[in-house]
Design a protein around this motif. Sequence first.
Motif, short mmCIF file in Angstrom:
data_model
loop_
_atom_site.label_atom_id
_atom_site.label_comp_id
_atom_site.label_asym_id
_atom_site.label_seq_id
_atom_site.Cartn_x
_atom_site.Cartn_y
_atom_site.Cartn_z
N ALA A 247 2.26 6.34 8.99
CA ALA A 247 3.59 6.40 8.58
C ALA A 247 3.66 6.12 7.15
CB ALA A 247 4.47 5.77 9.43
N VAL A 248 3.40 7.20 6.38
CA VAL A 248 3.24 6.63 4.66
C VAL A 248 4.49 6.14 4.24
CG1 VAL A 248 1.55 8.16 4.43
CG2 VAL A 248 3.56 8.87 4.09
N ASP A 249 5.65 6.66 4.50
CA ASP A 249 6.85 6.16 3.91
C ASP A 249 7.44 4.79 4.79
OD1 ASP A 249 7.37 8.25 2.00
OD2 ASP A 249 8.07 9.50 3.97
N GLY A 309 0.49 3.85 -3.07
CA GLY A 309 1.30 3.26 -2.11
C GLY A 309 0.66 2.18 -1.21
N VAL A 310 1.49 1.52 -0.26
CA VAL A 310 0.93 0.56 0.76
C VAL A 310 0.17 1.57 1.63
CG1 VAL A 310 1.50 -0.70 2.53
CG2 VAL A 310 3.09 -0.71 0.69
N TYR A 311 0.34 2.54 2.09
CA TYR A 311 -0.69 3.23 3.14
C TYR A 311 -2.16 3.20 2.40
CZ TYR A 311 -2.90 6.91 5.39
OH TYR A 311 -3.80 7.87 6.09
N GLY A 312 -1.92 3.97 1.26
CA GLY A 312 -3.21 4.25 0.35
C GLY A 312 -3.97 3.01 -0.02
N GLN A 313 -3.42 1.87 -0.18
CA GLN A 313 -3.93 0.44 -0.29
C GLN A 313 -4.52 -0.05 0.93
OE1 GLN A 313 -0.30 -1.64 -1.57
NE2 GLN A 313 -0.61 -0.52 -3.64
N PRO A 434 12.83 3.89 1.68
CA PRO A 434 11.75 4.04 0.75
C PRO A 434 10.86 5.31 1.07
CG PRO A 434 12.06 1.86 1.79
CD PRO A 434 13.06 2.74 2.55
N VAL A 435 10.37 5.56 0.02
CA VAL A 435 9.65 6.68 0.07
C VAL A 435 8.07 6.56 -0.85
CG1 VAL A 435 9.10 9.14 -0.97
CG2 VAL A 435 11.37 8.55 -0.34
N ALA A 436 7.02 6.65 -0.13
CA ALA A 436 5.85 6.47 -0.70
C ALA A 436 5.41 7.44 -1.97
CB ALA A 436 4.72 6.62 0.57
N PRO A 437 4.70 6.82 -2.92
CA PRO A 437 4.35 7.71 -4.08
C PRO A 437 3.05 8.71 -3.44
CG PRO A 437 3.65 5.78 -4.29
CD PRO A 437 4.57 5.56 -3.22
#
Length: 471
Positions: A247-249, A309-313, A434-437
């Motif tokens: 859930a990337v966002d 973003g957090v997911y990618g990190q 919030p929206v993930a880049p």
Amino acid sequence: MAEFGKQLRSIETPIPGLTVWELPVHGDNRGWFKENWQREKMTGLGLADFGPVQNNISFNDAVGTTRGIHAEPWDKWVSIATGRIFGAWVDLREGPTFGAVFTTELDPSRAIFVPRGVGNAYQTLEPDTAYTYLVNDHWSPDAQYTFLNLADETADVPWPIALSEAEVSAKDLAHPRLAEVTPVPPQKILVVGAGGQLGQALRAEFGDSGRIEFAGRADLDLTSNDLEHARHWGDYTAIVNAAAYTAVDLAETPDGRRDAWAANVTGVSALARLAAANRITLVHVSSDYVFDGALDRPYREDDPVCPLGVYGQTKAAGDAIVSTVPRHYVVRTSWVIGEGRNFVSTMASLAERGVDPKVVSDQVGRLTFTDDLARGIRHLLETRPSYGMYNLSGSGDPMSWADVARRVFELGGHDPARVSPVTTEDYFAAATTPVAPRPRNSVLDLAKLAETGFATTPVEDSLSHYLATER
């Protein structure tokens, strides 16, 4: 007496994986010296890096002492410290070579690598013989052995000293004949996260194979302090990690950030420790979100990560952890489409309901359908190319999300002009959460995987097939 001056080399046998090794022995009037196990030299000549954890010695004081035939649930490196033996090995593994027999003599200048499931037996030819072996799992009273009778007529081992005149235990004499032996099954593959889209695709890919075990959250708790005892991990050759927080966002929120790190990093760390400790191949699925999308070419496996973003990190951190496992495949993919709700099914539904969507047109990539992803994972596990990172997505020309939406409309018999292109900024301009880049370029270079003999399906073909079967 050991033969001095041999060159270190391996000799293949008719039993797959069973290899005889000539060992250099150096001697003089004081005695002799040899390197009984030398990891760098031996693996450099093709020996499996089998990771021994226990060293056992069987001392036999009388000529004719005979032991076996025992097939054990681990690999072992057998050598002689002193004396000489006649050895017999019988393949008791499930497969076309079940029942194959190999015999030879071993002395201190000759050793043999015995893979899991191959029956091992020996008869001493000299007094005071010390038979030594390194094994890659700790002995356990719960270990499952397979046995074959020393006098089995099918194997017909030509013992130099007749069994009637040899020193044999009553237990060994009572072992079953070959026709009564249940073959040793191959090690299993465990799929973690079996309830998700990829898990379902892996079920379809592997079918009802008894070699594959599927575990959902309720079946295997990766956060448990007793995880190392949750299974007998020596029974597994590979773990496929199909579980992830995606859930990337939501990952940009406080709760989502915690959950994303727990699933994509802490859980992955637990699997990595298990895999490394038990010589298991770990297959882990990565994401295009580890990149910032700034390159003007497809991303290669060796491009440096730069998550936005957090997911990618969390995915980048998980990749780094998995890369420390000696046997690993990180499968990096993009824009995954599987069973259940997804971008393609949503666009098809909008088209049918008469909704004209605005779709992002400045993010470019390729769709990856989960059946292709599952097929690629199976290919890696069956062909075993070099360990490391492999990009896997659908093939063909890159498309934007708006391009994909238009094609979905068109394949469904609707006017693709009903899809309006919009920039990422405009699409999310009114967002209240919030929206993930997102990376603008998610195109992956597929050359490395292609070199292993695997070709992914063109996105156009997968898309057409998906819509035809889902309607």
